[in-house]
Design an enzyme around this catalytic site. Structure first.
Site, short mmCIF file in Angstrom:
data_model
loop_
_atom_site.label_atom_id
_atom_site.label_comp_id
_atom_site.label_asym_id
_atom_site.label_seq_id
_atom_site.Cartn_x
_atom_site.Cartn_y
_atom_site.Cartn_z
N GLU A 125 -9.74 -9.90 -7.72
CA GLU A 125 -8.75 -8.83 -7.59
C GLU A 125 -7.65 -8.94 -8.65
O GLU A 125 -7.18 -7.92 -9.17
CB GLU A 125 -8.16 -8.85 -6.17
CG GLU A 125 -9.21 -8.43 -5.14
CD GLU A 125 -8.83 -8.72 -3.69
OE1 GLU A 125 -7.71 -9.20 -3.43
OE2 GLU A 125 -9.67 -8.46 -2.80
N ASN B 91 -2.02 -0.16 6.98
CA ASN B 91 -1.46 -1.43 7.41
C ASN B 91 -0.55 -2.12 6.38
O ASN B 91 -0.48 -3.33 6.30
CB ASN B 91 -2.56 -2.36 7.96
CG ASN B 91 -3.60 -2.70 6.91
OD1 ASN B 91 -3.45 -2.34 5.75
ND2 ASN B 91 -4.62 -3.43 7.32
N ARG C 241 -1.67 -14.49 3.89
CA ARG C 241 -2.42 -13.76 4.94
C ARG C 241 -1.73 -13.96 6.30
O ARG C 241 -1.66 -13.04 7.11
CB ARG C 241 -3.87 -14.24 5.01
CG ARG C 241 -4.70 -13.95 3.78
CD ARG C 241 -5.30 -12.57 3.75
NE ARG C 241 -6.27 -12.31 4.80
CZ ARG C 241 -6.99 -11.20 4.89
NH1 ARG C 241 -6.84 -10.22 4.00
NH2 ARG C 241 -7.85 -11.02 5.87
N TYR D 79 -12.48 -2.07 -2.99
CA TYR D 79 -12.99 -2.12 -1.62
C TYR D 79 -14.52 -2.14 -1.55
O TYR D 79 -15.10 -1.76 -0.52
CB TYR D 79 -12.42 -0.94 -0.81
CG TYR D 79 -11.01 -1.18 -0.32
CD1 TYR D 79 -10.70 -2.33 0.42
CD2 TYR D 79 -9.99 -0.28 -0.57
CE1 TYR D 79 -9.41 -2.55 0.88
CE2 TYR D 79 -8.69 -0.51 -0.11
CZ TYR D 79 -8.41 -1.64 0.61
OH TYR D 79 -7.13 -1.88 1.08
N THR E 282 -5.28 -7.77 10.51
CA THR E 282 -5.62 -6.47 9.91
C THR E 282 -5.10 -5.31 10.76
O THR E 282 -4.54 -4.35 10.23
CB THR E 282 -7.15 -6.34 9.76
OG1 THR E 282 -7.61 -7.45 8.99
CG2 THR E 282 -7.54 -5.06 9.08
N LYS F 33 0.84 -1.20 0.00
CA LYS F 33 0.00 0.00 0.00
C LYS F 33 0.88 1.26 0.00
O LYS F 33 2.10 1.18 0.20
CB LYS F 33 -0.91 -0.04 1.24
CG LYS F 33 -1.93 -1.18 1.17
CD LYS F 33 -2.81 -1.22 2.41
CE LYS F 33 -3.82 -2.34 2.32
NZ LYS F 33 -4.68 -2.43 3.52
N HIS G 123 -1.86 -5.37 1.34
CA HIS G 123 -3.16 -6.03 1.11
C HIS G 123 -2.92 -7.43 0.57
O HIS G 123 -2.00 -7.65 -0.20
CB HIS G 123 -3.99 -5.25 0.08
CG HIS G 123 -5.16 -6.05 -0.43
ND1 HIS G 123 -6.34 -6.13 0.26
CD2 HIS G 123 -5.28 -6.85 -1.51
CE1 HIS G 123 -7.17 -6.94 -0.39
NE2 HIS G 123 -6.55 -7.39 -1.47
N PHE H 41 -15.51 3.74 7.59
CA PHE H 41 -14.13 4.10 7.22
C PHE H 41 -13.89 4.06 5.70
O PHE H 41 -12.77 4.24 5.25
CB PHE H 41 -13.13 3.17 7.93
CG PHE H 41 -13.38 1.69 7.73
CD1 PHE H 41 -12.94 1.03 6.59
CD2 PHE H 41 -14.07 0.95 8.68
CE1 PHE H 41 -13.16 -0.32 6.40
CE2 PHE H 41 -14.30 -0.40 8.51
CZ PHE H 41 -13.85 -1.05 7.36
N ARG I 117 2.83 -6.89 9.06
CA ARG I 117 2.15 -5.83 9.80
C ARG I 117 2.67 -5.74 11.24
O ARG I 117 2.77 -4.66 11.82
CB ARG I 117 0.64 -6.06 9.78
CG ARG I 117 0.03 -5.76 8.41
CD ARG I 117 -1.35 -6.35 8.31
NE ARG I 117 -2.05 -5.94 7.10
CZ ARG I 117 -3.17 -6.52 6.67
NH1 ARG I 117 -3.71 -7.52 7.35
NH2 ARG I 117 -3.74 -6.11 5.55
P1 ABT Z 1 -6.96 -5.40 3.28
O1 ABT Z 1 -5.85 -6.26 2.88
O2 ABT Z 1 -6.66 -3.95 3.11
O3 ABT Z 1 -8.26 -5.81 2.63
O4 ABT Z 1 -7.09 -5.63 4.84
P2 ABT Z 1 -7.72 -6.90 5.56
O5 ABT Z 1 -8.34 -7.82 4.59
O6 ABT Z 1 -6.72 -7.46 6.51
O7 ABT Z 1 -8.84 -6.23 6.43
P3 ABT Z 1 -10.19 -5.62 5.98
B1 ABT Z 1 -11.32 -5.89 7.03
O8 ABT Z 1 -10.55 -6.07 4.60
O9 ABT Z 1 -9.90 -4.08 5.97
C1 ABT Z 1 -9.84 -3.32 4.78
C2 ABT Z 1 -9.20 -2.00 5.07
O10 ABT Z 1 -10.00 -1.26 5.96
C3 ABT Z 1 -9.21 -0.78 7.02
N1 ABT Z 1 -10.03 -0.79 8.23
C4 ABT Z 1 -10.65 -1.94 8.58
C5 ABT Z 1 -10.15 0.36 8.98
O11 ABT Z 1 -9.58 1.40 8.61
N2 ABT Z 1 -10.91 0.32 10.10
C6 ABT Z 1 -11.55 -0.83 10.51
O12 ABT Z 1 -12.21 -0.81 11.55
C7 ABT Z 1 -11.41 -2.02 9.71
C8 ABT Z 1 -12.09 -3.31 10.10
C9 ABT Z 1 -8.01 -1.67 7.09
C10 ABT Z 1 -7.81 -2.08 5.68
N3 ABT Z 1 -6.95 -1.18 4.94
N4 ABT Z 1 -6.12 -0.43 5.11
N5 ABT Z 1 -5.27 0.28 4.86
MG MG Z 2 -9.64 -7.33 3.01
#
Ligand code: ABT
Ligand code: MG
Length: 148
Positions: free
Chosen positions: A126, A112, A85, A49, A91, A9, A115, A57, A102
């Site tokens: 994707e 984070n 993963r 997304y 996450t 990212k 992805h 968010f 991470r």
């Molecule tokens: P991605 O790989 O970015 O999809 O992350 P991951 O699959 O581990 O986690 P998810 B749940 O898909 O989160 C997507 C992005 O949203 C952000 N996020 C998530 C927040 O900012 N606040 C929250 O409460 C949650 C649940 C984290 C992920 N992206 N970034 N950057």
């Molecule tokens: Mg995700």
């Protein structure tokens, strides 16, 4: 052969972590089948997304992922989706185990570092969203049969 979509990212690119991240997946034994440094349009970010469209968010997420270059990759190998993963960590980087990407480099959930697709279906979706078929390579099994 199982394939997954991984992406460093904007925060990871800015911090110079592309090399380290690529190296971890190479050392594990996975094969890189496609990669490019690119900018994500708002339209592509919203598609990528899509599942989070209703979450509070969402707009921050789209803003962040379009804020600078990302390094998009396709990797292949045995069980690559779940293993990648695990190598990424949870996450929320605050809860991610040391030794994961991470856990080692991240601080906050909204930034984070990396992805990774979370299922076979999202990997297929994707990869198609980010890559043309001709951008992906194939390896000859004959000379590469000691790695996945
Ligand atoms: P991605 O790989 O970015 O999809 O992350 P991951 O699959 O581990 O986690 P998810 B749940 O898909 O989160 C997507 C992005 O949203 C952000 N996020 C998530 C927040 O900012 N606040 C929250 O409460 C949650 C649940 C984290 C992920 N992206 N970034 N950057
Ligand atoms: Mg995700």
């Amino acid at each position: 052969m199982e394939k997954t979509f991984l992406m460093v990212k904007p925060d990871g690119v800015q911090r110079g972590l592309i090399g380290d991240i690529v190296s971890r997946f190479e050392s594990k034994g996975f094969q890189l089948v496609g990669a490019k440094l690119m900018s994500i349009s708002e339209e592509l970010a919203e598609k990528h997304y899509e599942e989070h469209k209703e979450r509070p968010f969402f707009s921050d997420l789209v803003q962040f992922i379009t804020s600078g270059p990302v390094f998009a990759m396709v990797w292949q190998g045995e069980h690559v989706i779940a293993t990648a993963r695990q190598m990424m960590g949870t996450t929320n980087p605050q809860e991610a185990a040391p030794g994961t990407i991470r856990g080692d480099y991240g601080l906050i959930v909204g930034k984070n570092i990396i992805h990774g697709s979370d299922s076979v279906q999202s990997a297929e979706r994707e990869i198609k969203l980010f890559f043309q078929e001709e951008e992906l390579v194939e390896y000859s099994k004959l000379i590469n049969n000691w790695i996945y």
